[in-house]
Scaffold this active site. Sequence first.
Site, short mmCIF file in Angstrom:
data_model
loop_
_atom_site.label_atom_id
_atom_site.label_comp_id
_atom_site.label_asym_id
_atom_site.label_seq_id
_atom_site.Cartn_x
_atom_site.Cartn_y
_atom_site.Cartn_z
N CYS A 18 0.84 -1.19 0.00
CA CYS A 18 0.00 0.00 0.00
C CYS A 18 0.87 1.23 0.00
CB CYS A 18 -0.89 -0.03 1.24
SG CYS A 18 -1.48 1.56 1.80
N PRO A 19 0.63 2.26 -0.73
CA PRO A 19 -0.41 2.46 -1.73
C PRO A 19 0.18 2.42 -3.13
CG PRO A 19 0.41 4.59 -1.02
CD PRO A 19 1.36 3.53 -0.50
#
Lengths: 80, 416, 235
Positions: A18-19
């Site tokens: 992430c991200p």
Amino acid sequence: MSDDIKADKVMDLKGLPCPMPVVKISKGIKEVAVGQVVEAVTSDPGALADFPAWAKTSGNEIMKTEQEGKITRFFIRRVK
Amino acid sequence: MDDTTRDELLRLFESKLKRAAKLYLETCSRCGVCVSACHVYASMPQAKYIAAYRAEIVRRIYKRYFTKKGRFWKSLGESKELSELALSELYEAAYSCTGCRRCMVFCPFGIDTQLIMSIAKLLLIGAHAEPEILSLLADTSVAKGESLEIFREGFLESIKTLENEVVERWRVEAGQTPIPVDQKGADLLYVALAGAHSIVPAAVVFNAAKENWTLSFFEAVNFGAFVGDPVKTRQILDRIVNEARRLGVKEVVICECGTAFRVMKSMAKNEPFKVSSITEVHARYIREGRIKLRKNTLEGTVTYHDPCQLARNGGVMDEPRFILRALTDDFAEMSPDPVMNWCCGGGGGLVAMGEDTLDFRMKSASVKADQVKKTGAKILATACENCHTQLSNLNDHYQMGVDVRFLSSMVADALE
Amino acid sequence: MDKISYIILVPMVYAAFAVLVLGVSARLVAILRTPRELQTPIYPASGAPYLRALYDSFLMPQVRRHAPVLWVFLMAFHACLLLLLIGHLELVAQMPWEKAFPHQIFLGKGFVGLILAVSLLFFLFRRFSSPVRDLSVPEDYYLLILLFLTVIFGAEMDWARNWYGYGEMGVDQYRQYLTSLVTFHPALPYEVTSAGHRFMLVLHVFFANLFLMVLPFSKIMHAFLALPVNKLRRG
């Protein structure tokens, strides 16, 4: 690969932390010309959920989504 | 900068001048005890990386526009005009600070540099000078909250494809869903991240502990907090709060994401559900005997990096150590006191800014690399996605030779 | 000259106290009336945040741990400041504790002033070298110099009496002068206006007046803010 849409750039976004899926597609879309198509390949449920919202926010167009097994392919056209 | 823009920015500044911010802006005596607190300064000793110096960048503008002293006798406190140049200084101060709040532990007054940097971040947003990608990420999260229907089906289908992986690792009872989503009456709502790696091991452990759980549609991370936008922070948070209320869960469990945990824990205090980190939940399962772990299957010494938002700023310090002691007898602390552990150097949105910040992240965290190397550990465990990414980058850059692992997946792997 | 002395010793003192009291109250009210925002403490959170904040404010454990030499000087400085405050109160009037604990007014036989002066020099010189120099602004230097001037002239009067047997101007005269001020019947005793050391008193009071007048608008407000700000960290 899809038969009807030809991607100008293919990005493998599987298993990224992430991200990074959204960060990488944001960068990647800027590397093609307006009107060209990026094929983004992901296997992460969250990343998959992010793409439609990302396209809406960034003003790009998801032309087609193919889901087969774990793999999902997005065909995204750079609009602006 | 024209007057209209400046007035607008000063209004934003004023909106941040609540009690704590004022106390922090008024109290600093510039004693310099914080000099040794910041990992950036420790790795690259330049004055601009001292906590008090960063804060002073904001404080100088505060003095100029919000105190009489700074208005009439500018040189006294070196008060400063809000200009384009000031904005670039604010950018450098705010986006070289990871918001780890280690300096807050050093300060004799307990001044929170992160809170002062949040003023800088808000001014940058007002001037459209914030990192574009962070705003885009925040906007994407907000958009997801507004239109669940556009990804709902795809998400559910994709979750189905992960269920085999979960079942392979822990057999579920007949009729039980390996990864329940949108389950009314569940006790626990688990909020994961985009990656399958934040869903599968967690699901395995929940099922092993016979938990009545359900998975959230949304990702835990709050990019509104990274970019310092209070409105978006709230909107992103509310997606999960509303989901939890709708499902009537008793507990919201945040995956290994420090920021997500801190934001949820501090902002959802008065909700009808409890907020826990997955680390706390795993420790609870072990303590209550709901899961059993095989001990000493790990090779080599294990050490643990305290994610700042989870430990110093979230209070989860004993639980990861309790879990690790259940996993191995060969555990080595990297810092004598978890509160004093160095930041990994990736917080505050720096990791989310990807390769743009990579060079700075590596240079500014050499103290972290040294600290890890000194333990002689082969496995570096942590409980935050952001830290995990940064530590993995450090591992490559400084050739630390460790295996960077998520604590939750270590638990899942060791299930008996 | 007498006129200037009078202005410094009487009206300016009143003005200084007025600015101090009104200034500090206004600043505190302005800050404490501001609405609170969400603030996360540093964990592990303390069960008794007020007690911890008191401990942090008065004993500065953070400084002791991370800057022990500075801590010694800071503790010495602030402890001596407290002793001086008591000393000055005892100059105004006989304090109830004087009987229970008989002592010479201004404890420390001149060493309290000496410790203060040395600490102030230490704080000042510390600011001339990096990295503290990089953090410092002019206010930091001005305040230290102003305090040093106040302390040095005040301490000299003490040293003259304690170390050189100077007897022309002493506790009785100061008490007469200060009592007249607090009862709003200002009168300057003969010695205060004519003794050879009167210039020290005038300069001491002058710098002290200045200091009291800038205090509410300076970082010395930490004297009042240390407790509430430390409380935020402790939950």
